[in-house]
Motif scaffolding. Structure first.
Motif, PDB file in Angstrom:
ATOM      1  N   ILE A 187       0.837  -1.212   0.000  1.00  0.00           N
ATOM      2  CA  ILE A 187       0.000   0.000   0.000  1.00  0.00           C
ATOM      3  C   ILE A 187       0.868   1.257   0.000  1.00  0.00           C
ATOM      4  O   ILE A 187       0.523   2.274  -0.587  1.00  0.00           O
ATOM      5  N   LEU A 188       2.034   1.157   0.676  1.00  0.00           N
ATOM      6  CA  LEU A 188       2.955   2.305   0.730  1.00  0.00           C
ATOM      7  C   LEU A 188       4.347   1.816   0.360  1.00  0.00           C
ATOM      8  O   LEU A 188       4.867   0.872   0.964  1.00  0.00           O
ATOM      9  N   GLU A 189       4.923   2.460  -0.663  1.00  0.00           N
ATOM     10  CA  GLU A 189       6.277   2.076  -1.084  1.00  0.00           C
ATOM     11  C   GLU A 189       7.171   3.309  -1.048  1.00  0.00           C
ATOM     12  O   GLU A 189       6.916   4.284  -1.751  1.00  0.00           O
ATOM     13  N   VAL A 190       8.159   3.237  -0.199  1.00  0.00           N
ATOM     14  CA  VAL A 190       9.079   4.365  -0.029  1.00  0.00           C
ATOM     15  C   VAL A 190      10.428   3.938  -0.581  1.00  0.00           C
ATOM     16  O   VAL A 190      10.916   2.853  -0.244  1.00  0.00           O
ATOM     17  N   ALA A 191      11.028   4.782  -1.437  1.00  0.00           N
ATOM     18  CA  ALA A 191      12.331   4.411  -2.015  1.00  0.00           C
ATOM     19  C   ALA A 191      13.261   5.613  -2.077  1.00  0.00           C
ATOM     20  O   ALA A 191      12.850   6.701  -2.516  1.00  0.00           O
ATOM     21  N   GLY A 192      14.469   5.424  -1.582  1.00  0.00           N
ATOM     22  CA  GLY A 192      15.514   6.455  -1.673  1.00  0.00           C
ATOM     23  C   GLY A 192      15.157   7.766  -1.001  1.00  0.00           C
ATOM     24  O   GLY A 192      15.662   8.829  -1.379  1.00  0.00           O
ATOM     25  N   LEU A 193      14.299   7.699   0.005  1.00  0.00           N
ATOM     26  CA  LEU A 193      13.791   8.936   0.612  1.00  0.00           C
ATOM     27  C   LEU A 193      14.911   9.649   1.375  1.00  0.00           C
ATOM     28  O   LEU A 193      15.552   9.058   2.249  1.00  0.00           O
ATOM     29  N   VAL A 197      22.835  19.048   7.456  1.00  0.00           N
ATOM     30  CA  VAL A 197      22.235  17.957   8.232  1.00  0.00           C
ATOM     31  C   VAL A 197      21.439  17.051   7.300  1.00  0.00           C
ATOM     32  O   VAL A 197      20.567  17.507   6.565  1.00  0.00           O
ATOM     33  N   VAL A 198      21.768  15.748   7.353  1.00  0.00           N
ATOM     34  CA  VAL A 198      20.974  14.789   6.575  1.00  0.00           C
ATOM     35  C   VAL A 198      20.004  14.133   7.555  1.00  0.00           C
ATOM     36  O   VAL A 198      20.376  13.234   8.301  1.00  0.00           O
ATOM     37  N   ALA A 199      18.783  14.635   7.591  1.00  0.00           N
ATOM     38  CA  ALA A 199      17.797  14.150   8.572  1.00  0.00           C
ATOM     39  C   ALA A 199      17.346  12.736   8.220  1.00  0.00           C
ATOM     40  O   ALA A 199      17.143  11.907   9.097  1.00  0.00           O
ATOM     41  N   VAL A 200      17.159  12.483   6.921  1.00  0.00           N
ATOM     42  CA  VAL A 200      16.764  11.149   6.451  1.00  0.00           C
ATOM     43  C   VAL A 200      17.633  10.837   5.234  1.00  0.00           C
ATOM     44  O   VAL A 200      17.750  11.654   4.326  1.00  0.00           O
ATOM     45  N   ASP A 201      18.242   9.648   5.257  1.00  0.00           N
ATOM     46  CA  ASP A 201      19.252   9.361   4.243  1.00  0.00           C
ATOM     47  C   ASP A 201      18.913   8.079   3.478  1.00  0.00           C
ATOM     48  O   ASP A 201      19.098   6.975   3.999  1.00  0.00           O
ATOM     49  N   ASP A 202      18.383   8.241   2.282  1.00  0.00           N
ATOM     50  CA  ASP A 202      18.179   7.113   1.367  1.00  0.00           C
ATOM     51  C   ASP A 202      17.385   5.957   2.006  1.00  0.00           C
ATOM     52  O   ASP A 202      17.784   4.804   1.959  1.00  0.00           O
ATOM     53  N   VAL A 203      16.267   6.305   2.585  1.00  0.00           N
ATOM     54  CA  VAL A 203      15.460   5.294   3.284  1.00  0.00           C
ATOM     55  C   VAL A 203      14.462   4.657   2.314  1.00  0.00           C
ATOM     56  O   VAL A 203      13.845   5.354   1.503  1.00  0.00           O
ATOM     57  N   GLY A 204      14.302   3.363   2.428  1.00  0.00           N
ATOM     58  CA  GLY A 204      13.324   2.671   1.575  1.00  0.00           C
ATOM     59  C   GLY A 204      12.667   1.522   2.327  1.00  0.00           C
ATOM     60  O   GLY A 204      13.323   0.816   3.088  1.00  0.00           O
ATOM     61  N   ALA A 243       3.784  16.844   4.260  1.00  0.00           N
ATOM     62  CA  ALA A 243       3.997  18.065   5.030  1.00  0.00           C
ATOM     63  C   ALA A 243       5.283  18.763   4.591  1.00  0.00           C
ATOM     64  O   ALA A 243       5.376  19.992   4.625  1.00  0.00           O
ATOM     65  N   ILE A 244       6.293  17.970   4.207  1.00  0.00           N
ATOM     66  CA  ILE A 244       7.511  18.565   3.623  1.00  0.00           C
ATOM     67  C   ILE A 244       7.881  17.778   2.367  1.00  0.00           C
ATOM     68  O   ILE A 244       7.526  16.606   2.231  1.00  0.00           O
ATOM     69  N   ALA A 245       8.584  18.476   1.469  1.00  0.00           N
ATOM     70  CA  ALA A 245       8.987  17.806   0.219  1.00  0.00           C
ATOM     71  C   ALA A 245      10.338  17.145   0.440  1.00  0.00           C
ATOM     72  O   ALA A 245      11.225  17.736   1.062  1.00  0.00           O
ATOM     73  N   PRO A 246      10.521  15.913  -0.061  1.00  0.00           N
ATOM     74  CA  PRO A 246      11.833  15.281   0.114  1.00  0.00           C
ATOM     75  C   PRO A 246      12.880  15.922  -0.795  1.00  0.00           C
ATOM     76  O   PRO A 246      12.546  16.489  -1.847  1.00  0.00           O
ATOM     77  N   THR A 247      14.133  15.825  -0.384  1.00  0.00           N
ATOM     78  CA  THR A 247      15.229  16.274  -1.249  1.00  0.00           C
ATOM     79  C   THR A 247      15.372  15.289  -2.408  1.00  0.00           C
ATOM     80  O   THR A 247      15.657  15.673  -3.542  1.00  0.00           O
ATOM     81  N   ALA A 248      15.173  14.009  -2.107  1.00  0.00           N
ATOM     82  CA  ALA A 248      15.214  12.978  -3.157  1.00  0.00           C
ATOM     83  C   ALA A 248      14.353  11.799  -2.721  1.00  0.00           C
ATOM     84  O   ALA A 248      13.999  11.680  -1.551  1.00  0.00           O
ATOM     85  N   GLY A 249      14.023  10.958  -3.670  1.00  0.00           N
ATOM     86  CA  GLY A 249      13.284   9.743  -3.340  1.00  0.00           C
ATOM     87  C   GLY A 249      11.826   9.807  -3.749  1.00  0.00           C
ATOM     88  O   GLY A 249      11.322  10.850  -4.174  1.00  0.00           O
ATOM     89  N   THR A 250      11.179   8.642  -3.634  1.00  0.00           N
ATOM     90  CA  THR A 250       9.772   8.567  -4.031  1.00  0.00           C
ATOM     91  C   THR A 250       8.909   7.969  -2.913  1.00  0.00           C
ATOM     92  O   THR A 250       9.382   7.164  -2.113  1.00  0.00           O
ATOM     93  N   VAL A 251       7.658   8.410  -2.897  1.00  0.00           N
ATOM     94  CA  VAL A 251       6.666   7.851  -1.972  1.00  0.00           C
ATOM     95  C   VAL A 251       5.470   7.451  -2.828  1.00  0.00           C
ATOM     96  O   VAL A 251       4.852   8.302  -3.479  1.00  0.00           O
TER      97      VAL A 251
END
Ligand SMILES: Nc1ncnc2c1ncn2[C@@H]1O[C@H](COP(=O)(O)OP(=O)(O)OP(=O)(O)O)[C@@H](O)[C@H]1O
Length: 656
Positions: A394-400, A407-414, A443-451
């Motif tokens: 239902i939810l696929e997160v890639a390279g978020l 500061v890298v708050a979230v780094d390439d999470v999938g 609420a915020i736009a990612p620097t990279a990655g897909t949701v």
């Protein structure tokens, strides 16, 4: 067709409009309007006519400022555009009066659309600045343009006629304008109580929460801005008829200040207040016109503006809620005194505990001793939507990825979340959990990655996009709609399920839908044991109950995917257990849940899969057992000493 909200389904508690009071108010006003020309002096009639004319832009501004929380300093420009367009269509194009009037209103709406389209995307006070700028542009344009008659203005057009009778005195004109003002009043009152009106108030309280429930804040604000200009344009049309000349004076800044003053004196957000404010400002304007030259010989219009300024400052300091607040306080005091007298005369048998008393119980979390209702299988369960079969992604997160400068708050999470399952997202403080949630919910736009949600990419889109498809969330820092009560908050969860827009809201043609949603909101509150505080002010609840209310609000939307950001923080032990039991039942009913939570024991016992973030990086993802024994998790999550960490884990397991 009734212009007032009506429904055959009654509202149980008066959550929805009290039509009886509105009807009484409108009837009294109509009787007063009918009688006034017979009894008033000519100067009072003059004030009364201008009160009605200016009540229109004031009602529009009260919707914009009080309801939508948008400040406009240029209401006079829409008023002037309405007046000029009407006068030009009458005098230069010989158009019939009604057509010219519609032209005036449409021109004001188009101008608002042009200004609003770019400006309402911006937050803060940009609209105030833009409308101030528009005011100056309109004023200078009409002064310099031959077509608008430069400083002389437009004149030489006829008075209105009704069935061949010329409306050529103040009494007739007063009666001529009055029905339009009464209708505008009813439309505006209906709007404030409608689905769209409640959404506007919610946006004013918390734009993020409203967006996360499916409200397209930009479009809604734009619509109310254009509507507000329509009211102003109509006022301008009547002004042109009454004054018989439209000159640049009508677009001057002090006219905008006057309209602003009407709304502030009346009480921001009160439509009735706007009409009362119009009357007071017209009286004041008449008074200042005589008073200022008497005090300062030779003084002109600019000095009058100082008088308005003084009144504005005094009202803001002494009576920030305006007349509305004063009248409501007086009314409450009278009722309070009345109920004290009644109580003294005949003591009531067993006074029921008030909602406020319940809500301010000493228990900080608001827990009660009774068994948690939502944990038993026979208590009603809020509905969920199940668009996919259990196990489908239902939810696929890639390279978020989210970077804030260095500061890298979230780094390439999938990760992938299967439908009908609970995923726990854990990690130490500052690991990036909330940032992840914010990117998933929009609420915020990612620097990279897909949701991807339900197969559609939603990264970088506004939160309402996902929300309308069934992605709902709660917040670590509570986002309560403070201007309404608890059931009003949960009702907003139903927003994505509603259909009625601004026009239906204004015409009062949505009562059935509203009441049905209100009933569902109450059922959700009952299931979560908050039924007793449904009528309490949302911000009066203790912290724990506010958090539960947010969960109710999210559940009321019948989500397909629920993102819960630390839902157990601030809850008592019993409430945590109740919530955990409810989440299990919801999962079993097909709801997908992603849970950010510091209570690791609860997460481990609840979740089907657990993802662990550390310093923005996904260090583990799998079933709770595997994650619990992952050395990286033990070290990163619980400390560097693996032995000590093992001991702590054992302790947690025992607790679970
Ligand atoms: N707007 C921002 N600007 C700069 N840094 C930010 C911003 N928002 C978050 N961060 C940083 O990103 C990192 C992750 O923050 P986040 O709030 O997502 O962590 P968390 O795991 O939710 O923490 P907690 O459990 O304490 O709520 C932190 O280092 C935080 O300081």
């Amino acid at each position: 067709m009734s212009l007032l909200n009506k429904s055959t389904v009654p509202s149980r508690t008066g959550f929805w409009p009290n039509n009886r009071n509105t009807i009484i108010g409108i009837v009294l006003l109509a009787v007063g309007i009918l009688a006034l020309p017979f009894v008033a002096s000519s100067s009072l009639m003059n004030i009364a006519v201008f009160t009605l004319i200016f009540a229109l832009p004031a009602i529009g501004l009260s919707l914009l400022m009080g309801l939508a929380g948008q400040v406009s300093l240029g209401q006079a420009s829409f008023f002037a555009i309405g007046a000029y367009t009407h006068a030009i269509l009458l005098s230069k194009f010989d158009m019939p009066g009604p057509v010219a009037a519609i032209g005036g209103v449409v021109a004001a709406m188009l101008a608002a659309l042009l200004v609003g389209l770019p400006m309402l995307r911006l937050r803060g006070h940009f609209l105030a600045l833009a409308t101030l700028g528009l005011g100056f542009i309109v004023m200078i344009a009409v002064r310099e343009w031959d077509f608008t008659g430069r400083t002389t203005g437009i004149y030489g057009f006829g008075r209105p006629e009704v069935f061949g009778i010329p409306i050529d005195n103040n009494g007739f004109f007063f009666w001529f304008v009055a029905p339009f003002v009464l209708i505008a009043l009813v439309l505006a009152l209906n709007l404030t109580r409608s689905r769209a009106g409640r959404a506007l108030s919610a946006v004013n309280d918390s734009e993020l929460a409203a967006e996360s429930l499916g409200v397209n804040t930009y479009i809604l604000r734009l619509k109310v801005f254009v509507l507000s200009a329509a009211f102003a344009g109509l006022g301008g049309v009547f002004y042109a008829y009454q004054v018989q000349i439209v000159s640049p004076q009508v677009a001057e800044f002090h006219v905008s200040v006057e309209i602003l003053l009407m709304v502030v004196i009346g009480g921001l957000g009160s439509v009735w207040g706007a009409v009362a404010g119009a009357f007071i400002v017209e009286l004041l304007s008449e008074g200042l016109r005589d008073l200022i030259p008497a005090l300062i010989p030779g003084a002109t219009g600019e000095v009058q503006l100082i008088g308005y300024g003084l009144v504005l400052v005094l009202v803001i300091i002494l009576l920030p809620g305006g007349l509305y607040q004063a009248v409501m306080s007086a009314w409450r005091a009278i009722r309070h005194r009345g109920s004290r007298v009644d109580a003294g005369a005949a003591p009531s048998p067993e006074p029921a505990p008030s909602a406020a008393a319940v809500s301010t119980a000493p228990d900080a979390g608001g827990a009660t001793d009774a068994a948690p209702a939502a944990s038993t299988p026979d208590t009603p369960l809020p509905a969920v939507s199940t668009p996919l079969a259990v196990g489908e992604p239902i939810l696929e997160v890639a390279g978020l990825t989210k970077r804030y400068g260095g500061v890298v708050a979230v780094d390439d999470v999938g990760f992938t979340v299967p439908a009908g399952k609970i995923m726990g997202l854990i990690g130490p403080n500052g690991a990036g959990k909330t940032t992840c949630f914010n990117m998933i919910s929009g609420a915020i736009a990612p620097t990279a990655g897909t949701v991807r949600f339900l197969g559609e990419e939603i990264q970088g889109r506004k939160p309402h996009v996902g929300a309308l498809k069934g992605l709902t969330r709660t917040f670590q820092n509570l986002q309560v709609f403070a201007s309404t009560d608890v059931v009003g908050n949960v009702y907003m969860g139903r927003y994505r399920k509603g259909r009625a827009g601004i026009v239906r809201g204004m015409l009062g043609l949505q009562g059935r839908e509203q009441y049905a949603h209100e009933e569902i909101a109450r059922e959700v509150l009952e299931a979560m044991r908050l039924g007793d505080v449904a009528g309490s002010g949302a911000s009066d609840l203790p912290f724990g109950r506010q958090r539960m209310m947010e969960v109710c609000r999210a559940l009321a939307s019948e989500p397909a995917l629920l993102l819960l950001d630390e839902p157990m923080a601030g809850l008592s032990g019993k409430e945590r257990d109740m919530l955990a039991a409810l989440l299990r039942r919801l999962r079993d009913a097909g709801l997908t849940i992603v849970l950010v939570e510091h209570d690791v024991a609860q997460v481990m016992s609840l979740a089907d899969t657990v993802a662990v973030l550390d310093d923005g990086v996904l260090i583990a993802h799998g079933d709770p057992e595997t994650v619990r024994n992952d050395p990286k998790v033990i070290v990163a999550y619980l400390g560097t000493d693996a032995e000590e960490a093992e001991a702590e884990l054992m302790e947690l397991e025992e607790q679970a």
